[in-house]
Scaffold this motif. Structure first.
Motif, mmCIF file in Angstrom:
data_model
loop_
_atom_site.group_PDB
_atom_site.id
_atom_site.type_symbol
_atom_site.label_atom_id
_atom_site.label_comp_id
_atom_site.label_asym_id
_atom_site.label_seq_id
_atom_site.Cartn_x
_atom_site.Cartn_y
_atom_site.Cartn_z
ATOM 1 N N ALA A 121 47.490 -2.183 -7.149
ATOM 2 C CA ALA A 121 46.603 -1.423 -8.033
ATOM 3 C C ALA A 121 45.137 -1.633 -7.669
ATOM 4 C CB ALA A 121 46.854 -1.841 -9.484
ATOM 5 N N LEU A 122 44.777 -2.851 -7.254
ATOM 6 C CA LEU A 122 43.398 -3.142 -6.849
ATOM 7 C C LEU A 122 42.991 -2.299 -5.643
ATOM 8 C CD1 LEU A 122 40.801 -4.870 -6.969
ATOM 9 C CD2 LEU A 122 41.969 -6.528 -5.500
ATOM 10 N N LEU A 123 43.898 -2.212 -4.637
ATOM 11 C CA LEU A 123 43.574 -1.436 -3.444
ATOM 12 C C LEU A 123 43.463 0.050 -3.772
ATOM 13 C CD1 LEU A 123 45.940 -3.293 -0.944
ATOM 14 C CD2 LEU A 123 43.447 -3.429 -1.044
ATOM 15 N N HIS A 124 44.276 0.525 -4.716
ATOM 16 C CA HIS A 124 44.183 1.921 -5.124
ATOM 17 C C HIS A 124 42.902 2.183 -5.934
ATOM 18 C CE1 HIS A 124 48.468 2.428 -4.045
ATOM 19 N NE2 HIS A 124 48.182 3.718 -3.995
ATOM 20 N N ALA A 125 42.404 1.140 -6.648
ATOM 21 C CA ALA A 125 41.253 1.335 -7.540
ATOM 22 C C ALA A 125 39.915 1.259 -6.809
ATOM 23 C CB ALA A 125 41.289 0.301 -8.661
ATOM 24 N N ALA A 126 39.938 0.807 -5.542
ATOM 25 C CA ALA A 126 38.675 0.682 -4.797
ATOM 26 C C ALA A 126 38.008 2.049 -4.674
ATOM 27 C CB ALA A 126 38.950 0.086 -3.422
ATOM 28 N N TYR A 127 36.736 2.092 -5.062
ATOM 29 C CA TYR A 127 36.033 3.380 -5.151
ATOM 30 C C TYR A 127 35.193 3.612 -3.906
ATOM 31 C CZ TYR A 127 32.947 7.053 -6.899
ATOM 32 O OH TYR A 127 32.249 8.218 -7.049
ATOM 33 N N GLY A 128 35.264 4.842 -3.400
ATOM 34 C CA GLY A 128 34.401 5.230 -2.281
ATOM 35 C C GLY A 128 34.709 4.447 -1.031
ATOM 36 N N ASP A 129 33.611 4.100 -0.343
ATOM 37 C CA ASP A 129 33.765 3.455 0.959
ATOM 38 C C ASP A 129 33.883 1.947 0.878
ATOM 39 O OD1 ASP A 129 33.545 5.950 1.982
ATOM 40 O OD2 ASP A 129 31.431 5.765 2.562
ATOM 41 N N ILE A 130 33.842 1.381 -0.308
ATOM 42 C CA ILE A 130 33.840 -0.090 -0.369
ATOM 43 C C ILE A 130 35.150 -0.661 0.172
ATOM 44 C CG2 ILE A 130 32.262 -0.113 -2.319
ATOM 45 C CD1 ILE A 130 34.671 -0.899 -4.082
ATOM 46 N N VAL A 131 36.257 0.146 0.120
ATOM 47 C CA VAL A 131 37.533 -0.382 0.598
ATOM 48 C C VAL A 131 37.483 -0.647 2.094
ATOM 49 C CG1 VAL A 131 38.572 1.863 1.074
ATOM 50 C CG2 VAL A 131 40.027 -0.063 0.449
ATOM 51 N N PHE A 132 36.616 0.099 2.816
ATOM 52 C CA PHE A 132 36.556 -0.096 4.252
ATOM 53 C C PHE A 132 35.867 -1.405 4.626
ATOM 54 C CE2 PHE A 132 36.849 4.544 3.752
ATOM 55 C CZ PHE A 132 38.007 4.764 4.476
ATOM 56 N N ARG A 133 35.165 -2.008 3.665
ATOM 57 C CA ARG A 133 34.546 -3.301 3.955
ATOM 58 C C ARG A 133 35.595 -4.412 4.059
ATOM 59 N NH1 ARG A 133 29.122 -4.435 0.663
ATOM 60 N NH2 ARG A 133 29.128 -6.069 2.267
ATOM 61 N N LEU A 134 36.813 -4.111 3.532
ATOM 62 C CA LEU A 134 37.910 -5.080 3.714
ATOM 63 C C LEU A 134 38.253 -5.255 5.180
ATOM 64 C CD1 LEU A 134 40.486 -4.220 0.881
ATOM 65 C CD2 LEU A 134 39.286 -6.387 1.199
ATOM 66 N N PHE A 135 37.941 -4.228 6.008
ATOM 67 C CA PHE A 135 38.355 -4.247 7.405
ATOM 68 C C PHE A 135 37.225 -4.670 8.335
ATOM 69 C CE2 PHE A 135 40.922 -1.199 5.068
ATOM 70 C CZ PHE A 135 42.196 -1.666 5.345
ATOM 71 N N GLU A 136 36.166 -5.239 7.738
ATOM 72 C CA GLU A 136 35.126 -5.815 8.573
ATOM 73 C C GLU A 136 35.626 -7.105 9.200
ATOM 74 O OE1 GLU A 136 31.839 -6.298 5.984
ATOM 75 O OE2 GLU A 136 31.297 -4.157 5.961
ATOM 76 N N SER A 137 35.009 -7.474 10.288
ATOM 77 C CA SER A 137 35.478 -8.656 11.033
ATOM 78 C C SER A 137 35.440 -9.918 10.183
ATOM 79 C CB SER A 137 34.624 -8.853 12.296
ATOM 80 O OG SER A 137 34.717 -7.730 13.141
ATOM 81 N N THR A 138 34.455 -10.004 9.292
ATOM 82 C CA THR A 138 34.350 -11.221 8.474
ATOM 83 C C THR A 138 35.532 -11.372 7.514
ATOM 84 O OG1 THR A 138 32.997 -9.960 6.901
ATOM 85 C CG2 THR A 138 31.834 -11.264 8.584
ATOM 86 N N MET A 139 36.232 -10.292 7.221
ATOM 87 C CA MET A 139 37.359 -10.338 6.287
ATOM 88 C C MET A 139 38.695 -10.598 6.978
ATOM 89 S SD MET A 139 36.530 -10.123 3.174
ATOM 90 C CE MET A 139 38.135 -9.759 2.474
ATOM 91 N N LEU A 140 38.678 -10.798 8.286
ATOM 92 C CA LEU A 140 39.939 -10.979 9.010
ATOM 93 C C LEU A 140 40.781 -12.134 8.467
ATOM 94 C CD1 LEU A 140 39.012 -10.256 12.751
ATOM 95 C CD2 LEU A 140 40.640 -9.030 11.313
ATOM 96 N N PRO A 141 40.197 -13.315 8.159
ATOM 97 C CA PRO A 141 41.053 -14.388 7.646
ATOM 98 C C PRO A 141 41.729 -14.028 6.323
ATOM 99 C CG PRO A 141 38.970 -15.272 8.430
ATOM 100 C CD PRO A 141 38.817 -13.783 8.411
#
Length: 1110
Positions: free
Chosen positions: A143-163
């Motif tokens: 539900a959290l991943l579905h609720a992400a608004y706009g482009d903020i969900v793509f920040r999950l795929f930044e290199s710093t979020m890899l771990p």
């Protein structure tokens, strides 16, 4: 957005709170209470109040509402599972109805949920908590991943979020592998799908731009090995996990691979960005999608893909097969260049699904192949590559086909054949181009030869013998199922035949017939398989039972080419070496013995064996065909005989296939094909005769004849001409009588005038050389007599008419008695005498008498009808042949005599002299012959008794009945003591046949009192309950007939054995009736005697249990 079912319990929209201030005041106490005192009750209170707030207001209060819930999760120390579960479910409700607009909130909540899922001591392993809690946490993360608004969900795929992202992926994969709950497994896989931004649920999803999708692909490349390896283990794991889990796993695998290995992304990444130095150790997790990495990864994915295909391509559930088709479609559409090694297996999936039994799978695979074909045709180079890949795959599959058919289970074999067939359908007209390659043609033809090898070790095939009576019942005989060495499933055989038809439909008919005819001639080991393939190739070339597939149009083969191919194959089939094959070794031995001085006694003993008794005709098979095997051979191996039988059956099926392919154009070919088929319809080997009968029926239908009878009648002119010529060279054409016999069996009386001359020739040959051809001609004459019985049915016999009239007289006996009494009384008083005398004087003479007197000419005997004259001549030959030393021949002749009697029964003046002539020989068979001959002769006697009646009374009474009675009396104690095996003996069969026919014979001949007493005395022992059941039933039938002849005598006889009740006189002055059976205890005869008295006389019976005697 869609909500969980819990939202259905919300009050109507009009009653929800929409003012933020009121909502804040409404929720504040519950939030404060939960922060101070975290408990399940307080969480449930807050959750209930949240349902009273509308979505827009809840969005404004989202951070305020989430704070106490997140605070509960972040409180250090152990927490109750129920509390955490309630918090997760409440957070899920909030997220499903609002949007997360802050990156910090998304990141923190994502981390907190992952921490709740993992084990504190080992973050890579799921926590040891209940399945319900894990399911709630996974649902909350989704539900959290579905609720992400706009482009903020793509920040999950930044290199710093890899771990963090890697930890989440690892946890979800571990949950799927280690948990048993199917709901939890599906939820974990769906969450992975959502994490890659490829969720397929009904909610609206953000469509990423090409650059954003490329960014996601770069990040997920780091996790591709782990995801694909683990999900492959899931797909190929235990079948008990259910098809829904497998379907979801295939979807995750294909979507993840398509995301990372997408051709469009790899083309756009011409320059690779260096890994930023500030990432530190995190930079080691970054994967650069270089060409070398792509090539290496594609090789590893190819291994995993083949493993997935091998486990799911033949899955029992159609949804799994459908999803596998979706995988192939998706990867071929987006990754055909990067996964070039996988194109072959992916095409194999689509091609195999073209023949799936589920329509939805078929339709999707056909649509996918159509799209692949269109994409390939967009440029000439790719089109060439596409056809090359198909042809190479076809060659590879044909190479491995024999091995797969030997080592795989039936389900896998069927899938492999469906793939093979799919390649042919996808190639369509290009099949002819592929077959122009000698390597492809040789490999495909050899593969079919090896796969279609028959199992010819079954001894029952060569033992089974046909009976002419069976052929008369139905044109379509039972089709024997073929047994193959490498498979048993009928579906596999059907798939192979469809492959052959598809080859014929799309291939060059001349090339294919030349190739398989060459294999047919080259080796006897390939002959049956090559014939099967040729039959179906020609059917396929005619467009019979062929699905064109993928829009390819009708059969390219012209009628002229089709006819030329069929004629060349049929000429090969019906050639001397391939048509006249030995099918029974015993016939060869018998023919050789007849050429020498035979030891008749030894041969008769051999003929009594059970296997030989299955055959009616014996020596009419293979004088000419013996040339196909060495004359010095003393016995033919069973496998070779079975091989010959199956070869003939397949060739007969081929003639029928050619007729179906050519339809009415086949009629000119009947002059050369119908005679050989009729030869085989008269074969003694059951499978061959059945195959020939089926072929005749198919030919009749294909050529437009309404029935088999019309087929024979319309073509009888040249058939009879061939028969007449061949009968003159019988040593070279021993099958000629069979052909005539089959024609007689399946024709009507219009054929009789045409065969009259041939029958006379046969009778003349029988007179001249009966030693060599008696058995052969008797089979033909037997077929002729059966046809005459069928064409000219006899009227009801005189004895039956008299029996019916006597029963009618019994019904009117009281009326007749009174009328006669009245007449006699009037005569005694002198009344009516004058009228009677006048009537006698005026009575005119009979019309027949007047006609004879008026004729005044000589007595001229009317000419007999043709069928009666033929029958009379045949019966005259039987008189001499009934004494032949050959038991088989004597049995044939007795059958022939019985048929002759039935035909002549309509003319008593012709029948009685012939019965007189054959009586001495028949009596010899009845009294001094082999038990088999006695059985057959007694059947003839019963037929004579039914038709001749009084003519035989004295002969039977004096010469037959005493010996039959003695035989029955002598054998009764033996059968009473015998066990169950006795019912299979010849003596039992003889007893049964005599008892079954003796009663009706006595009734028809109206035997005298002394003869009836002798029969009664001989048959009384068979009323014992110690006798076998069928002998008891036959004994009862004897007495039932005897009671019809003399009811009083046999009522007295039965009551002397056992009298069920005393007969009290109606008046005291009358003396009581004393019978021998009164007061006698129940014995072995009581039950059957009581049954006869009750059924025939209506006598009262005692309700006693039958005695249990040995």
């Amino acid at each position: 957005m869609l909500c969980f079912p819990d939202s259905a319990a919300m009050p109507p929209v009009m009653s929800q709170i929409s003012d933020p201030n009121i909502a804040f005041a409404y929720l504040r106490p519950a939030c404060v209470q939960l922060t101070k005192h975290p408990s399940v009750t307080n969480v449930e209170t807050l959750s209930g109040q949240l349902k009273d707030i509308n979505d827009a207001t809840l969005q404004q209060l989202q951070e305020y509402v989430l704070f106490p819930l997140r605070f509960v999760l972040k409180v250090p120390g152990p927490k109750k599972e129920k509390l955490v579960q309630a918090v997760a479910e409440t957070i899920s409700f909030v997220l499903e109805n609002t949007c997360v607009q802050s990156w910090d909130a998304l990141r923190d909540l994502f981390s907190e949920l992952c921490l709740c899922l993992c084990c504190p001591a080992d973050p890579g392993r799921p926590a040891e908590v209940s399945e319900e809690l894990k399911l709630a946490l996974v649902g909350c993360l989704d539900a959290l991943l579905h609720a992400a608004y706009g482009d903020i969900v793509f920040r999950l795929f930044e290199s710093t979020m890899l771990p963090g992202l890697g930890a989440a992926v690892s946890l979800l994969l571990a949950l799927r592998e280690k948990e048993k709950s199917r709901d939890l497994q599906r939820a974990a896989l769906k969450c992975i799908q959502t994490l890659t931004l490829q969720c397929d649920c009904a909610q609206e999803h953000l469509a990423p731009s090409p650059d954003q999708r490329c960014s996601v692909g770069d990040t997920m490349a780091s996790f591709l090995p782990g995801i694909t390896t683990t999900v492959t283990r899931i797909i190929t794991g235990d079948l008990r996990q259910g098809h829904t889990v497998t379907v979801r796993a295939i979807k995750v695998w294909s979507m993840t691979v398509a995301l990372v290995m997408e051709d469009a992304q790899l083309r756009s990444r011409k320059t690779l960005q260096p890994v930023p130095a500030e990432l530190g150790r995190i930079g080691q997790l970054v994967v650069q999608r270089t060409p070398d990495w792509v090539k290496s990864t594609a090789g590893k994915l190819s291994v995993l893909l083949k493993k997935i295909i091998s486990c799911t391509s033949a899955h029992l559930h159609w949804r799994v097969r459908l999803e596998l088709v979706g995988l192939a479609e998706r990867l071929l559409a987006s990754c055909s260049r990067s996964l070039s090694e996988c194109v072959g297996p992916l095409l194999e999936v689509l091609v195999g699904a073209v023949n799936d039994e589920e329509p939805r799978v078929r339709e999707r695979s056909e649509a996918a192949l159509t799209q692949v074909s269109r994409r390939s045709q967009s440029c000439s180079s790719s089109a060439q590559t596409f056809s090359d890949v198909l042809s190479e795959n076809l060659h590879s599959l044909a190479t491995s086909l024999p091995r797969l058919m030997r080592t795989s289970d039936d389900q896998k074999k069927l899938f492999v054949l469906k793939v093979f067939l799919g390649y042919l359908k996808v190639l369509g007209p290009l099949v002819s181009v592929v077959l122009n390659s000698a390597a492809h043609l040789e490999r495909i033809s050899k593969a079919l030869m090896q796969v279609l090898e028959l199992d010819v070790t079954d001894v029952r095939i060569v033992e089974e013998r046909s009976h002419s009576a069976a052929a008369e019942r139905s044109y379509h005989a039972h089709v024997q199922r073929k047994h193959f060495l490498y498979f048993t499933d009928e579906k596999i055989f059907c798939a192979l035949m469809e492959i052959c038809r598809t080859l014929g439909y799309h291939g060059d008919i001349y090339l294919l017939t030349d190739q398989f005819l060459d294999l047919y001639r080259r080796s006897s080991a390939y002959r049956k398989q090559a014939a099967m393939v040729l039959n179906e190739v020609i059917r396929g070339a005619a467009g019979i039972s062929v699905a064109a597939g993928l829009g390819h149009e009708g059969p390219p083969t012209s009628r002229e080419d089709l006819k030329a191919a069929a004629v060349s194959v049929m000429e090969e089939y019906t050639s001397l070496n391939n048509w006249h094959l030995i099918t029974a070794s015993e016939e060869t031995d018998r023919d050789r013995d007849r050429d020498r001085d035979r030891d008749r006694d030894r041969r008769d003993q051999q003929l009594l064996s059970s296997s030989r008794l299955l055959s009616i005709s014996s020596s009419d098979v293979i004088t000419a065909s013996s040339a196909s095997l060495p004359a010095s051979s003393t016995s033919v191996r069973i496998q070779q005989l079975n091989s010959n039988i199956w070869q003939l059956c397949i060739q007969l099926e081929g003639v029928a296939c050619f007729a179906q392919a050519l339809e009415r154009d086949f009629r000119p070919l009947l002059m050369t094909s119908l005679y050989p088929v009729l030869e085989k319809a008269g074969e003694e080997t059951l499978l061959v005769s059945q195959a020939a009968l089926n072929a005749m029926a198919d030919i009749s239908e294909a050529c437009g004849y309404s029935s088999l009878q019309e087929l024979i009648n319309q073509n009888s002119d040249y058939l009879l001409n061939d028969i007449s010529l061949n009968l003159q060279r019988l040593s070279q054409h021993p099958q000629a009588p069979r052909v005539l016999a089959v024609m007689l069996t399946h024709s009507d009386c219009s054929l009789l005038p045409l065969v009259g001359d041939i029958v006379q020739d046969v009778l003349t040959s029988l007179d001249v050389s009966y030693n060599r051809s008696a058995a052969l001609f008797c089979t033909l004459l037997q077929a002729l007599m059966k046809a005459l019985v069928r064409w000219f049915p006899a009227a009801p016999s005189r004895t039956n008419i008299s029996a019916r009239s006597s029963s009618a007289q019994k019904e009117l006996c009281i009326r007749q008695f009174l009328l006669e009494y009245r007449k006699q009384r009037e005569l005694s008083e002198g009344v009516g005498i004058e009228e009677d005398d006048a009537a006698d004087l005026e009575a005119p003479p009979p019309a027949e008498y007047e006609a004879v007197r008026d004729a005044g000419g000589p007595d001229v005997k009317a000419e007999l009808p043709l069928h009666l004259s033929v029958t009379k001549e045949v019966m005259e030959r039987c008189v001499h042949l009934m004494s032949d030393p050959d038991l088989r021949l004597r049995l044939k002749v007795l059958d022939l005599v019985e048929l002759c009697v039935l035909v002549l029964s309509e003319r008593e003046d012709e029948l009685l002299p012939m019965a007189h002539r054959c009586w001495p020989a028949l009596l010899q068979r009845l009294t001094a012959d082999d038990p088999l001959a006695v059985l057959r002769a007694f059947r003839v006697l019963c037929t004579l008794g039914e038709t001749c009646g009084d003519f035989l009374r004295r002969r039977v009474s004096k010469e037959v009945l005493p010996k039959l009675s003695r035989s029955l009396s002598r054998q009764a104690p033996v059968s009473a003591r015998a066990g169950p095996v006795y019912t299979h003996s010849l003596a039992y069969k003889l007893q049964l046949a005599v008892l079954q026919g003796l009663g009706s014979l006595c009734q028809r001949l109206d035997l005298g009192e002394a003869d009836l007493d002798a029969v009664c005395e001989a048959c009384l022992p068979y009323l014992s309950c110690r006798q076998p059941i069928r002998l008891q039933e036959a004994g009862l039938s004897v007495f039932q007939h005897l009671i019809q002849v003399d009811p009083d005598t046999f009522w007295f006889t039965l009551n002397e054995l056992h009298c069920p009740s005393p007969y009290t006189p109606p008046h005291p002055d009358l003396r009581p009736v004393q019978l021998g059976g009164m007061g006698r205890p129940r014995d072995e005869y009581s039950d059957n005697v009581l049954k006869l008295l009750r059924e025939e006389f209506g006598s009262p019976s005692e309700a006693l249990d039958p005695p249990r005697l040995g």
